[in-house]
Motif scaffolding. Structure first.
Motif, PDB file in Angstrom:
ATOM      1  N   LYS A  59       0.811  -1.216   0.000  1.00 32.89           N
ATOM      2  CA  LYS A  59       0.000   0.000   0.000  1.00 32.89           C
ATOM      3  C   LYS A  59       0.847   1.270   0.000  1.00 32.89           C
ATOM      4  CE  LYS A  59      -4.152   0.165   0.540  1.00 32.89           C
ATOM      5  NZ  LYS A  59      -5.106   0.488  -0.494  1.00 32.89           N
ATOM      6  N   ASP A  60       1.893   1.315   0.848  1.00 37.78           N
ATOM      7  CA  ASP A  60       2.735   2.515   0.943  1.00 37.78           C
ATOM      8  C   ASP A  60       4.132   2.111   1.401  1.00 37.78           C
ATOM      9  OD1 ASP A  60       3.912   5.002   1.340  1.00 37.78           O
ATOM     10  OD2 ASP A  60       2.100   5.869   2.221  1.00 37.78           O
ATOM     11  N   LYS A  61       5.025   2.007   0.442  1.00 38.06           N
ATOM     12  CA  LYS A  61       6.385   1.536   0.691  1.00 38.06           C
ATOM     13  C   LYS A  61       7.137   2.454   1.663  1.00 38.06           C
ATOM     14  CE  LYS A  61      10.511   0.174  -1.868  1.00 38.06           C
ATOM     15  NZ  LYS A  61      11.125   0.033  -3.188  1.00 38.06           N
ATOM     16  N   GLN A  62       7.027   3.766   1.475  1.00 34.59           N
ATOM     17  CA  GLN A  62       7.771   4.718   2.312  1.00 34.59           C
ATOM     18  C   GLN A  62       7.311   4.675   3.772  1.00 34.59           C
ATOM     19  OE1 GLN A  62       6.805   5.644  -0.848  1.00 34.59           O
ATOM     20  NE2 GLN A  62       8.904   5.623  -1.647  1.00 34.59           N
ATOM     21  N   LYS A  63       5.986   4.651   3.998  1.00 35.51           N
ATOM     22  CA  LYS A  63       5.482   4.610   5.372  1.00 35.51           C
ATOM     23  C   LYS A  63       5.894   3.316   6.082  1.00 35.51           C
ATOM     24  CE  LYS A  63       1.405   7.565   5.280  1.00 35.51           C
ATOM     25  NZ  LYS A  63      -0.061   7.593   5.443  1.00 35.51           N
ATOM     26  N   THR A  64       5.856   2.215   5.342  1.00 34.30           N
ATOM     27  CA  THR A  64       6.240   0.934   5.931  1.00 34.30           C
ATOM     28  C   THR A  64       7.715   0.931   6.289  1.00 34.30           C
ATOM     29  OG1 THR A  64       4.534  -0.146   4.610  1.00 34.30           O
ATOM     30  CG2 THR A  64       6.215  -1.566   5.589  1.00 34.30           C
TER      31      THR A  64
END
Length: 160
Positions: free
Chosen positions: A21-26
């Motif tokens: 869903k969201d690589k940066q947030k993970t």
């Protein structure tokens, strides 16, 4: 073991979904988690060392004699004294209690130790006094100690 496999599988599945869903947030969340882990690691290692040394010095028979069911009220008082003096992080208290139970400690004695470790803090009274006043700090710690004693006596009566 089955529960661990399920939990690790769930973590892997949800982490993969989050990464999708969201690589940066993970990645930011994993970096923050790693930083928290490395900050906690010295405390964890010190506590593991303390528990390991204690269990290597004290045999299960000695633990049972000091904190076992047969130690009775004196074992509860000893547990309370140890809990009041020791300054152990809360996330270690429950594994420590389980280890003591596995090595022959009594339920009432372990409940007294765990309750006093969580609720009473002689080492933190100076800080608590500055923040809330001496009278409040002493009253809170004394009432918490009395509740720990009451709680452990209740455990001894009901489960003993």
């Amino acid at each position: 073991m089955g529960n661990s496999i399920v939990l690790y599988g769930l973590v892997l599945l949800l982490s993969s979904f989050s990464f999708y869903k969201d690589k940066q947030k993970t990645q930011a969340a994993f970096a923050k988690a790693w930083k928290i882990f490395t900050n906690l690691l010295p405390d964890l290692l010190a506590i593991l060392l303390f528990v390991g040394l204690s269990l290597s010095i004290l045999s299960p028979a000695q633990i049972s004699a000091l904190l076992g069911q047969d130690a009775g009220f004196l074992g509860i008082i000893l547990s309370l004294v140890i809990g009041v003096i020791a300054l152990i992080p809360s996330f270690v208290v429950f594994p420590l209690g389980a280890t003591l139970l596995e090595n022959g400690a009594g339920l009432a004695q372990v409940s007294a130790l765990m309750a006093s470790l969580m609720a009473v803090g002689i080492m933190t009274i100076p800080l608590e006094s500055r923040l809330f006043g001496k009278r409040f700090a002493y009253a809170r710690n004394l009432s918490a100690l009395m509740m720990c004693l009451f709680f452990s006596l209740l455990v001894m009566e009901v489960l003993g």
